[in-house]
Design an enzyme around this catalytic site. Structure first.
Site, short mmCIF file in Angstrom:
data_model
loop_
_atom_site.label_atom_id
_atom_site.label_comp_id
_atom_site.label_asym_id
_atom_site.label_seq_id
_atom_site.Cartn_x
_atom_site.Cartn_y
_atom_site.Cartn_z
CE LYS A 40 -0.17 -10.63 0.34
NZ LYS A 40 -0.10 -9.79 1.52
CB CYS B 280 -4.46 -6.15 6.93
SG CYS B 280 -4.04 -4.54 7.50
CB ALA C 59 -0.92 -0.02 1.21
#
Ligand SMILES: Cc1cc2nc3c(=O)[nH]c(=O)nc-3n(C[C@H](O)[C@H](O)[C@H](O)COP(=O)(O)O)c2cc1C
Length: 356
Positions: free
Chosen positions: A153, A114, A31
């Site tokens: 993911k 994340c 990101a």
């Protein structure tokens, strides 16, 4: 299951859902770094099998926020591309995935890896992995809602005592996902320690058919093959290693094809990459491209071996004209400082962080 030994007889292509990708070596989303401009500049160097957008918050995408729009920017050259979305609310992922399909995007990746506190607090990201039933239902709902490939993911699990990736991978496969990418660390590890190849291997062994994409700490051609040999994964996703060396994919491609080893890019080729990267940023963002290139200053500075005053100007650059003036100076003055592969210059989220 016997482990794959990488060999030149293997097909360089890989099938993921209905997509045949020309290479098994993919760009991981980073990101803030791997947006449209970087992806296109990278693809032009060759060898990249697949790119994925930065993670896009499904709710922002559905409210058509400016941020989400910028992250979803793509073009004919930016292909094949997968859009990565996340949310703690299954319905948002479902509606988001459907909308992406209607817009013509070719694949959706669900982020479950994340480590951000904000995202995990929201129920999305890696925390989903702690509730396997809900995670499986969420993935199944998304798969059922679209006909484009859905991938996931994730990390190995929340912590060492909760390695859920093999179980989840098996269940996600049953739910119909087309592939799974595993970053071989736990959520609690953040970016510390090293990647657990054994953990990735156990995930590879847990699925029946779908490709598992190994991810983590791949910075060289040798690392990429080591990942495959040690884990049996069918593809490899490279994040920071591609930032450190954007030529890594063409190096791998040449090795796979059994061609002469890739000669390191000349200084002029590296400068051209910087100019192309910036030009693409400006094409998308106009003058705001000047702000966006600033975070790459330290990286380009070290890579190109430019003196610190020039690097500093790049870090504070205000205008497009100034960029071209800096490049002129780089052409004259590169080599005043030893160039290096700037391994320490990509910031990694460390524990709970505000942003990636
Ligand atoms: C700055 C930064 C941003 C990242 N952003 C994302 C992201 O948007 N989505 C995602 O799934 N992973 C993200 N990651 C994780 C990477 O995709 C990758 O899984 C991780 O960096 C390990 O791979 P690597 O060692 O090849 O970089 C990010 C990592 C970093 C360092």
């Amino acid at each position: 299951m016997s482990l794959i030994k990488w060999s030149s007889t293997e097909s360089p292509e890989i099938q993921i859902g209905n997509r045949l990708l020309s290479s098994r070596y993919f760009l991981s989303p980073l990101a803030g770094y791997t947006q449209h401009a970087f992806r296109v500049a990278l693809r032009e160097l060759g060898g990249v099998g697949l790119c994925t957008t930065d993670l896009v918050l499904a709710s922002q995408m559905l409210s058509r926020s400016r941020k989400a729009k910028a992250l979803l920017k793509t073009s004919a050259e930016d292909n094949p591309l997968t859009v990565q979305i996340f949310s703690g609310i299954a319905q948002e992922l479902v509606v988001g995935a459907r909308w992406l399909e209607q817009q013509g995007y070719e694949a959706v990746d669900i982020n479950m890896g994340c480590p951000m506190a904000k995202i995990n607090g929201n129920g999305g990201g890696a925390r989903i992995m702690c509730a396997p039933d809900a995670a499986c239902q969420m993935v199944a709902d998304v798969v059922d809602a679209v006909s484009i490939p859905v991938t996931v993911k994730m990390r190995l699990g929340w912590d060492r005592d909760s390695i859920t990736a093999p179980l989840l991978a098996r269940e996600f496969e049953k739910a119909g996902v087309a592939a799974i990418t595993i970053h071989g660390r736990t959520r609690n590890q953040g970016f510390g320690g090293t990647v657990d190849l054994e953990g990735i291997r156990r995930t590879v062994e847990a699925v029946q058919q779908i490709p598992v994409v190994g991810n983590g700490d791949v910075c060289t051609v040798e690392d990429a093959f080591h990942m495959r040999n040690e884990t049996g994964c069918e593809a490899v996703s490279i994040g920071r290693g591609a930032m450190l060396d954007p030529w890594i994919f063409c190096k791998i491609e040449r090795t796979v094809r059994g061609e002469e080893p890739f000669v390191e890019p000349t200084m002029e080729e590296q400068i051209k990459f910087l100019v192309r990267h910036f030009t693409l940023m400006v094409a998308q963002h106009d003058d705001y491209g000047c702000t966006l290139i600033r975070k790459f200053a330290a990286w380009y500075g070290a890579r190109l071996g430019i003196p610190e005053d020039l690097e500093d100007r790049l870090r504070r650059i205000q205008s497009i004209d100034e960029f071209h003036e800096i490049v002129k100076q780089i052409r004259l003055r590169h080599g005043e400082r030893a160039s290096s592969i700037p391994t320490a210059l990509i910031k990694t989220p460390n524990g709970p962080v505000e942003r990636w």
